[in-house]
Design an enzyme around this catalytic site. Structure first.
Site, PDB file in Angstrom:
ATOM      1  N   LYS A 216      14.251  11.736  31.923  1.00 32.53           N
ATOM      2  CA  LYS A 216      14.452  11.125  30.473  1.00 32.53           C
ATOM      3  C   LYS A 216      13.373  11.041  29.535  1.00 32.53           C
ATOM      4  CE  LYS A 216      18.720  10.196  31.041  1.00 32.53           C
ATOM      5  NZ  LYS A 216      19.892  11.075  30.342  1.00 32.53           N
TER       6      LYS A 216
ATOM      7  N   SER B 142      16.888   6.989  28.288  1.00 33.63           N
ATOM      8  CA  SER B 142      16.914   5.783  29.147  1.00 33.63           C
ATOM      9  C   SER B 142      16.022   4.864  28.927  1.00 33.63           C
ATOM     10  CB  SER B 142      17.364   6.197  30.570  1.00 33.63           C
ATOM     11  OG  SER B 142      17.453   4.949  31.538  1.00 33.63           O
TER      12      SER B 142
ATOM     13  N   TYR C 297      14.377  10.715  37.765  1.00 32.45           N
ATOM     14  CA  TYR C 297      15.495  10.409  36.710  1.00 32.45           C
ATOM     15  C   TYR C 297      14.716  10.083  35.426  1.00 32.45           C
ATOM     16  CZ  TYR C 297      18.907   7.666  33.993  1.00 32.45           C
ATOM     17  OH  TYR C 297      19.781   7.360  32.770  1.00 32.45           O
TER      18      TYR C 297
END
Ligand code: NAD
Length: 259
Positions: free
Chosen positions: A166, A152, A162
């Protein structure tokens, strides 16, 4: 461009597994891989939706199977590899696309409950490693393969758990490219920007003030449908991408740039 160059983007005779295959991007990826000629297994924690998504492909004459998998469970991932091999003969392409994103509480990382920290790292990081391990034997037997990790833009922008997960996946991409490269297995990552789908909107609603601020920093297209990722996916999955290994390709309008 000669037709042989275009032919090198085709996947006839290949077998692809897409984790998170019942999800918004996973379904789009699965259809593209199948339309390029691959037999596709859509694997998801939601087995019922995976089967429905596979049926939609099959009803269009494409080769597809839906399988329930929990990517954080080694036995379940081994079962996915076995079912894929039983149905289609082996595995050539793995797209590690399943992840937690929109469901993650949007709080400062200092306030994130430990169970969420563990859960995100377990699904987004360990899950991809487990699946890579589960397909290694089949890919090796078939003389090589492709692993494509769904990273991402968030990996390079910092912030919450998050983004942490990633960026860990990007690091794993490089490590696996080195360790699996000698077996003929290329490992790369795609780092999408904001995708115009339900999970993307849930993560960052269209009217969220942060979206306008973010958009101001993106020189090109601010967000895009999952279809805008497909050229990169097919390149990394196909013979045309044979020389690309250990890379993370940003597809985000220039949001993340590196020299
Ligand atoms: N939507 C965006 O804006 C965006 C942007 C950049 C990257 N991504 C990445 O793209 C990928 C797909 O995202 P999406 O937008 O399609 O979201 P999504 O929530 O629709 O898809 C994720 C899928 O993963 C599955 N899943 C979750 N845990 C699992 C587990 N333990 N085992 C198996 N499957 C599991 C879910 O059931 C779901 O179907 C994710 O890796 C996400 O981080 C999305």
């Amino acid at each position: 461009m000669s037709s042989s160059t275009i032919d090198r983007l085709r996947l006839d005779g290949r077998v692809a597994v897409v984790t998170g295959g019942a999800g918004a991007i996973g379904r789009v990826y699965g259809r593209a891989l199948a339309e390029a000629g691959a037999a596709v297994v859509l694997a998801d924690l939601d087995g019922e939706r995976a089967e429905q998504a596979a049926e939609a492909l099959a009803s269009d004459g494409l080769r597809a199977l839906g399988v329930r998998v929990d990517i954080t469970d080694r036995t379940s991932a081994a079962d996915l590899a076995a079912k894929t091999t039983a149905a289609f003969g082996g595995i050539d392409i793995l797209v590690n696309n399943a992840a937690l994103m929109a469901e993650i509480p949007q709080v400062d990382i200092l306030d994130l409950p430990t169970e969420w920290f563990d859960r995100v790292m377990r699904v987004n990081v360990l899950g991809a490693v487990i699946c890579a391990g589960a397909v290694k034997a089949s890919m090796t037997e078939r003389g090589g393969g492709r692993i494509i990790n769904q990273a991402s833009a968030g990996a390079f922008l910092g912030g919450g758990i998050y983004s942490v997960s990633k960026l860990a996946l990007v690091n794993i991409t490089v490590g696996l490219a080195r360790s699996l490269g000698p077996l003929g297995i290329n490992v790369n990552a795609i780092a999408p920007g904001l995708v115009d789908n339900e999970p993307g909107l849930r993560s960052l609603p269209a009217d969220h003030p942060a979206r306008a601020a973010l958009a101001a920093t993106i020189p090109g297209k601010k967000s895009a449908p999952a279809e805008d990722l497909l050229g990169t996916l097919l390149l990394l999955a196909s013979p045309a991408g044979e020389w690309i290994n250990g890379q993370v390709i940003s597809v985000d309008g220039g949001w993340v740039t590196r020299l």
